[in-house]
Design an enzyme around this catalytic site. Structure first.
Site, PDB file in Angstrom:
ATOM      1  N   HIS A 164      41.745  39.395  32.868  1.00 47.11           N
ATOM      2  CA  HIS A 164      41.578  39.002  31.471  1.00 47.11           C
ATOM      3  C   HIS A 164      40.260  39.518  30.909  1.00 47.11           C
ATOM      4  O   HIS A 164      39.359  39.916  31.648  1.00 47.11           O
ATOM      5  CB  HIS A 164      41.617  37.476  31.328  1.00 47.11           C
ATOM      6  N   LYS A 168      37.135  34.960  28.418  1.00 42.15           N
ATOM      7  CA  LYS A 168      37.992  33.859  28.886  1.00 42.15           C
ATOM      8  C   LYS A 168      37.168  32.951  29.782  1.00 42.15           C
ATOM      9  O   LYS A 168      36.585  33.407  30.772  1.00 42.15           O
ATOM     10  CB  LYS A 168      39.209  34.403  29.634  1.00 42.15           C
TER      11      LYS A 168
END
Length: 275
Positions: A164, A168
């Site tokens: 990600h 995040k």
């Protein structure tokens, strides 16, 4: 002015990357209406949520008062829905508040613990209020998970790699955790040791679940959301992968969830359970 035939939607985290996509999607849905847009970013307060999202004015200013927005949602003849894309630190309180007001939460924020999810489910059942917690709204991810369940019947060795963007906050991702939980429900022990293992650096081989499934998390700028399932057996490797190239891929799942949650009277976890 509110249309009584449309689902009233409160968007919490409306100024974030996912929140802006939700604003655009809900604004374009014929059976929904944005009645409140909430965000904690002081630079966005008072600005039109649609203008911030890039879809044109929706005549809903961004505010920093979730409670007042939930109260507004209770005043509609159609039960309101709150979509939450905020932060792991606040999502539990946000979801519980929505249920307390009788507003049905659709939660895309990850980071909830198993204990918190169970508590919210019990709370929703007592309130007879529908709620959805969806680790990933992508139909493609659901297909990845279903294919993984089939593969896991024949492969004893599997590792999960989730990648990600570096903004995040939680790791592993909710999608990776959910996938591991689905595999665990098969009732088998994965990755039997072939040798006596030793990690020279703690965590070098990833986080390990109770069923001995390893999850590896990668956070880098340039990524959005990606998950890879690697299955191994003597003489072969089987790899499944899903890549998100644009956050718009989540919106069909978000809109489906908003519609479905109005039919529920308890909490449901996972997009696959409403398809």
């Amino acid at each position: 002015m509110e249309n009584i035939n449309k689902i009233p939607v409160v968007i919490n985290g409306a100024g974030g990357k996912m929140g802006r996509e939700v604003v655009k999607a809900v604004a374009g849905a014929a059976d929904m209406e944005i009645i409140a847009a909430v965000d904690k970013n002081p630079a966005l307060l008072g600005q039109d949520a649609g203008e911030i999202a890039g879809c044109g004015a929706v005549e809903v200013p961004i505010v920093n008062d979730l409670e007042a927005s939930l109260v507004m949602a209770t005043q509609s003849k159609i039960q309101g829905v709150m979509v939450d894309f905020t932060h792991p630190s606040g999502v539990y309180a946000n979801t519980r508040a929505a249920i307390a007001y009788g507003v049905r939460p659709v939660v895309g924020t990850t980071g909830l613990s198993e204990e918190q999810i169970n508590d919210l489910k019990e709370f929703a059942e007592k309130a007879s209020t529908g709620a959805l917690i969806i680790p990933n709204f992508s139909i493609g991810v659901v297909l990845l998970q279903q294919a993984s369940l089939q593969a896991a019947k024949y492969f004893d060795h599997v590792e999960i790699i989730e990648l990600h963007h570096n903004q995040k906050a939680d790791a592993p991702s909710g999608t990776a955790i959910k996938t591991a939980q689905m595999l665990a429900e098969l009732g088998k022990q994965f990755n039997p040791a072939e040798v006596e293992e030793k990690e020279e650096m703690p965590g070098a081989k990833g986080a390990v679940t109770e069923d001995n499934i390893r999850i590896h998390s990668v956070r880098l700028p340039g990524l959005i959301a990606h998950q890879e399932m690697i299955f191994g057996a003597p003489g072969q490797i089987y790899t499944l992968r899903h890549d998100t190239s644009d956050r718009s891929c989540y919106m069909p799942g978000v809109l489906l969830s908003i519609r479905k949650v109005t039919e529920l009277n308890t909490l449901v976890y996972g997009l696959e359970n409403i398809l």
